[in-house]
Design an enzyme around this catalytic site. Structure first.
Site, PDB file in Angstrom:
ATOM      1  N   LYS A  18       0.840  -1.185   0.000  1.00  0.00           N
ATOM      2  CA  LYS A  18       0.000   0.000   0.000  1.00  0.00           C
ATOM      3  C   LYS A  18       0.880   1.241   0.000  1.00  0.00           C
ATOM      4  O   LYS A  18       1.996   1.148   0.507  1.00  0.00           O
ATOM      5  CB  LYS A  18      -0.947   0.029   1.198  1.00  0.00           C
ATOM      6  CG  LYS A  18      -0.385  -0.298   2.581  1.00  0.00           C
ATOM      7  CD  LYS A  18       0.795   0.401   3.172  1.00  0.00           C
ATOM      8  CE  LYS A  18       0.789   1.867   3.421  1.00  0.00           C
ATOM      9  NZ  LYS A  18       2.080   2.348   4.041  1.00  0.00           N
TER      10      LYS A  18
ATOM     11  N   TYR B 182      -4.328   4.325   6.152  1.00  0.00           N
ATOM     12  CA  TYR B 182      -4.866   3.394   7.159  1.00  0.00           C
ATOM     13  C   TYR B 182      -6.182   3.931   7.739  1.00  0.00           C
ATOM     14  O   TYR B 182      -7.097   3.160   8.031  1.00  0.00           O
ATOM     15  CB  TYR B 182      -3.865   3.182   8.297  1.00  0.00           C
ATOM     16  CG  TYR B 182      -2.705   2.293   7.930  1.00  0.00           C
ATOM     17  CD1 TYR B 182      -2.823   0.903   7.980  1.00  0.00           C
ATOM     18  CD2 TYR B 182      -1.493   2.826   7.532  1.00  0.00           C
ATOM     19  CE1 TYR B 182      -1.760   0.084   7.643  1.00  0.00           C
ATOM     20  CE2 TYR B 182      -0.422   2.016   7.199  1.00  0.00           C
ATOM     21  CZ  TYR B 182      -0.563   0.639   7.249  1.00  0.00           C
ATOM     22  OH  TYR B 182       0.488  -0.171   6.913  1.00  0.00           O
TER      23      TYR B 182
HETATM   24  P1  NAD Z   1      12.511   1.180   2.193  1.00  0.00           P
HETATM   25  O1  NAD Z   1      13.101   2.474   1.764  1.00  0.00           O
HETATM   26  O2  NAD Z   1      12.983   0.561   3.450  1.00  0.00           O
HETATM   27  O3  NAD Z   1      12.703   0.083   1.036  1.00  0.00           O
HETATM   28  C1  NAD Z   1      12.446   0.387  -0.313  1.00  0.00           C
HETATM   29  C2  NAD Z   1      13.195  -0.585  -1.201  1.00  0.00           C
HETATM   30  O4  NAD Z   1      12.970  -0.242  -2.559  1.00  0.00           O
HETATM   31  C3  NAD Z   1      14.717  -0.559  -0.968  1.00  0.00           C
HETATM   32  O5  NAD Z   1      15.219  -1.871  -0.990  1.00  0.00           O
HETATM   33  C4  NAD Z   1      15.241   0.188  -2.194  1.00  0.00           C
HETATM   34  O6  NAD Z   1      16.545  -0.209  -2.567  1.00  0.00           O
HETATM   35  C5  NAD Z   1      14.224  -0.194  -3.250  1.00  0.00           C
HETATM   36  N1  NAD Z   1      14.164   0.742  -4.362  1.00  0.00           N
HETATM   37  C6  NAD Z   1      14.063   0.386  -5.642  1.00  0.00           C
HETATM   38  N2  NAD Z   1      14.085   1.462  -6.446  1.00  0.00           N
HETATM   39  C7  NAD Z   1      14.210   2.528  -5.647  1.00  0.00           C
HETATM   40  C8  NAD Z   1      14.285   3.919  -5.889  1.00  0.00           C
HETATM   41  N3  NAD Z   1      14.234   4.429  -7.144  1.00  0.00           N
HETATM   42  N4  NAD Z   1      14.379   4.737  -4.831  1.00  0.00           N
HETATM   43  C9  NAD Z   1      14.415   4.261  -3.562  1.00  0.00           C
HETATM   44  N5  NAD Z   1      14.355   2.939  -3.280  1.00  0.00           N
HETATM   45  C10 NAD Z   1      14.249   2.081  -4.315  1.00  0.00           C
HETATM   46  O7  NAD Z   1      10.943   1.400   2.212  1.00  0.00           O
HETATM   47  P2  NAD Z   1       9.878   0.462   2.947  1.00  0.00           P
HETATM   48  O8  NAD Z   1       9.564   1.018   4.271  1.00  0.00           O
HETATM   49  O9  NAD Z   1      10.295  -0.940   2.836  1.00  0.00           O
HETATM   50  O10 NAD Z   1       8.578   0.730   2.038  1.00  0.00           O
HETATM   51  C11 NAD Z   1       8.397   0.053   0.804  1.00  0.00           C
HETATM   52  C12 NAD Z   1       6.892  -0.047   0.507  1.00  0.00           C
HETATM   53  O11 NAD Z   1       6.283  -0.803   1.535  1.00  0.00           O
HETATM   54  C13 NAD Z   1       6.153   1.286   0.462  1.00  0.00           C
HETATM   55  O12 NAD Z   1       5.181   1.248  -0.555  1.00  0.00           O
HETATM   56  C14 NAD Z   1       5.483   1.392   1.815  1.00  0.00           C
HETATM   57  O13 NAD Z   1       4.292   2.149   1.799  1.00  0.00           O
HETATM   58  C15 NAD Z   1       5.197  -0.072   2.103  1.00  0.00           C
HETATM   59  N6  NAD Z   1       5.143  -0.365   3.543  1.00  0.00           N
HETATM   60  C16 NAD Z   1       4.078  -1.044   4.019  1.00  0.00           C
HETATM   61  C17 NAD Z   1       3.988  -1.337   5.361  1.00  0.00           C
HETATM   62  C18 NAD Z   1       2.829  -2.124   5.884  1.00  0.00           C
HETATM   63  O14 NAD Z   1       2.687  -2.241   7.103  1.00  0.00           O
HETATM   64  N7  NAD Z   1       2.005  -2.703   5.038  1.00  0.00           N
HETATM   65  C19 NAD Z   1       4.989  -0.920   6.228  1.00  0.00           C
HETATM   66  C20 NAD Z   1       6.086  -0.248   5.715  1.00  0.00           C
HETATM   67  C21 NAD Z   1       6.142   0.035   4.368  1.00  0.00           C
END
Ligand code: NAD
Length: 372
Positions: free
Chosen positions: A138, A223
């Site tokens: 999401k 949320y």
């Molecule tokens: P994060 O920054 O920790 O991870 C993002 C990942 O994407 C990294 O591995 C990064 O290398 C990669 N990536 C690929 N292309 C990229 C670019 N151009 N720029 C930056 N990163 C790039 O982020 P996250 O917290 O893991 O969030 C990722 C997704 O998960 C988001 O859509 C967020 O909304 C979602 N999320 C959901 C929940 C949940 O509880 N459902 C919780 C946290 C995050």
């Protein structure tokens, strides 16, 4: 069998029971222990090996119906680390350039896209084109138009599109929904959802309009939107919204800091919500009906979720959300199981239509009609 146990079984007792094995009180009381699962395993490749991807991978260690078997990443060192940590074979590793070759890999059923929001659309379209089921984090996209294109692409490719709405499988949340459906709160009059945290590093992608699609609303406000819908059981028909920005440097044009928004529902019920990147301690839902209420706090964090109603504390199992989610998604994909609250692409498009309407209401200062 009492209605609560009946209800828990509908949620997928085996996934819960496995996780609850250490909770002797609950497990010992179960009169319906299922035999070990011997159905199909959902073989998943995670695309985007960041913070949340890691959390999902760790939670999947306890899955019985799904298994992490592949990775897609732009960072070779992460691929190596995940290979050794999760026993992933070389033939199931891809980068963003050769990812489309996954179509020739018979050992992967689904790709779970866990990248910054602005990249979800393209990766899901490529997943569908490769003939794999898509699971997407999401917000599914950065607007409803993109979201609908993802739904259409998956439909055309005859693959499923599911969204990581982990709260749709959380026991206390589901109990409140059951109570509302059975009329225990009476006619619902009001919902309040408060979601937010103080964001740090100003250079992170969550504060980049292109990668995030917006600000707090896309990330955490969603949320409250989704919660307003599943807690009341209604779809909003109008939206009003007001934005407050105290730091225009950190929260540039198009990246919202704090938005307060209100919904009207067909029954006459209303909702009042707040989404922010500038306040802590905000993770609370309140549902008010003519005969009773439910309060969840924390309401959407990783857990434990706490809840109470006019009848007292909700004493239900604490689960690892992503473990249950992935086991349930296996059932949805292979057996067409219908979750209590949908987690498909169409459900996500509804949230995105509401987000579009909230942004329009902020911009125009007007009440915006919504039709879902
Ligand atoms: P994060 O920054 O920790 O991870 C993002 C990942 O994407 C990294 O591995 C990064 O290398 C990669 N990536 C690929 N292309 C990229 C670019 N151009 N720029 C930056 N990163 C790039 O982020 P996250 O917290 O893991 O969030 C990722 C997704 O998960 C988001 O859509 C967020 O909304 C979602 N999320 C959901 C929940 C949940 O509880 N459902 C919780 C946290 C995050």
């Amino acid at each position: 069998m009492n209605s609560r146990r009946d209800f828990l079984q509908k949620l997928g007792l085996s996934a819960l029971a496995l996780q609850l094995a250490p909770l002797s009180g609950w497990a010992a009381g179960a009169d319906n222990v299922e035999p070990p699962y011997d159905g199909p395993l959902l073989r998943v490749a995670i695309l985007g090996l960041g913070g949340y991807g890691t959390m999902v991978a760790e939670a999947m260690r306890k899955c019985t119906k799904a298994k992490l078997v592949g990775v897609v990443s732009g960072t070779p060192s992460k691929v190596k680390a995940w290979q050794s940590k999760y026993g992933i074979p070389e033939k199931n590793c891809y980068n963003y350039e050769n990812f489309d070759n996954i179509k020739n890999n018979p050992d992967i059923d689904a790709v779970y896209v866990i990248t910054p929001n602005g990249l979800h659309h393209d990766f899901v379209i490529r997943t569908a084109a490769a003939g794999k089921h898509a699971i997407c984090e999401k917000p599914m996209a950065v607007n409803a138009q993109e979201g609908q294109a993802m739904v259409d692409a998956c439909k055309k490719a005859n693959v499923k599109l599911l969204v990581g709405y982990r709260m749709h499988f959380e026991p206390k949340t589901l109990e409140v929904i059951r109570m509302r459906q059975s009329g225990e709160f009476g006619k619902i009059r009001f919902f309040q959802g408060q979601c937010g945290f103080t964001i740090g590093d100003p250079t992170q992608w969550r504060l980049n309009k292109k990668l995030a699609g917006g600000g707090s609303m896309m990330d955490i406000g969603i949320y409250a939107i989704n919660g307003a819908r599943y807690m009341t059981g209604e779809e909003p028909i109008w939206v009003t919204a007001q934005e407050t920005k105290t730091d225009p440097v950190k929260f540039k044009e198009g990246v919202d800091e704090t938005i307060q928004f209100q919904f009207g529902f067909p029954s006459g019920a209303v909702a009042s919500c707040l989404s922010t990147y500038n306040m802590n301690n905000l993770d609370r839902f309140f549902l008010d009906g003519e005969k009773g209420f439910a309060e969840m706090q924390p309401s959407t964090g990783y857990g434990p979720i706490r809840g109470r109603t006019h009848l007292g504390e909700l004493n239900l199992p604490v689960t690892t959300h992503q473990t249950v989610q992935m086991d349930e998604m296996s059932e949805i994909i292979f057996n067409n199981k219908k979750p209590v609250v949908p987690v498909n692409g169409e459900e996500a498009v509804k949230d995105l239509k509401i987000i579009d309407a909230i942004y329009l209401a902020v911009k125009t200062g007007k009440k915006v009609e919504v039709s879902l």
